[in-house]
Design a protein around this motif. Sequence first.
Motif, PDB file in Angstrom:
ATOM      1  N   GLU A 244       2.303  -3.940   3.986  1.00 61.22           N
ATOM      2  CA  GLU A 244       2.274  -5.064   3.058  1.00 61.22           C
ATOM      3  C   GLU A 244       1.003  -5.875   3.286  1.00 61.22           C
ATOM      4  N   ILE A 245       0.243  -6.119   2.223  1.00 66.98           N
ATOM      5  CA  ILE A 245      -1.013  -6.853   2.296  1.00 66.98           C
ATOM      6  C   ILE A 245      -0.839  -8.190   1.571  1.00 66.98           C
TER       7      ILE A 245
ATOM      8  N   LYS B  22       0.842  -1.187   0.000  1.00 68.10           N
ATOM      9  CA  LYS B  22       0.000   0.000   0.000  1.00 68.10           C
ATOM     10  C   LYS B  22       0.883   1.245   0.000  1.00 68.10           C
ATOM     11  N   THR B  23       0.317   2.384  -0.369  1.00 72.46           N
ATOM     12  CA  THR B  23       1.087   3.632  -0.370  1.00 72.46           C
ATOM     13  C   THR B  23       1.573   3.988   1.028  1.00 72.46           C
TER      14      THR B  23
END
Length: 104
Positions: free
Chosen positions: A25-26, A20-21
């Motif tokens: 961390e996904i 993601k910005t």
Amino acid sequence: ALNSGEIINESYAKRESILKTSGTEIPTTLFIDNDYQRISAVMFSPHWISNNWNQNGSDIIIVHNPNATNPLPLGMFQFGVEKWVEDGELKSKDWRQSLLETRK
């Protein structure tokens, strides 16, 4: 013609996670993790669907979990785009065309 808006090719690359910005961390491995077998499918829309409900869910993407304990039947939701894995290959059904044909 290249400017027609027609999709010529579509492909997917495996990624274990996305960043993601914010730097978080996904993981993207939800459906290969046995901890998530109770999730039958995920419905996603890039838009706030309550603003465009008259579109009949045309922008919704439904992704079936191939390891679901209780899988949803294919075609249960006949709108948007439906995706599933069959014989190790990603399959897709675009219900938007069917909706357009029934409105004629």
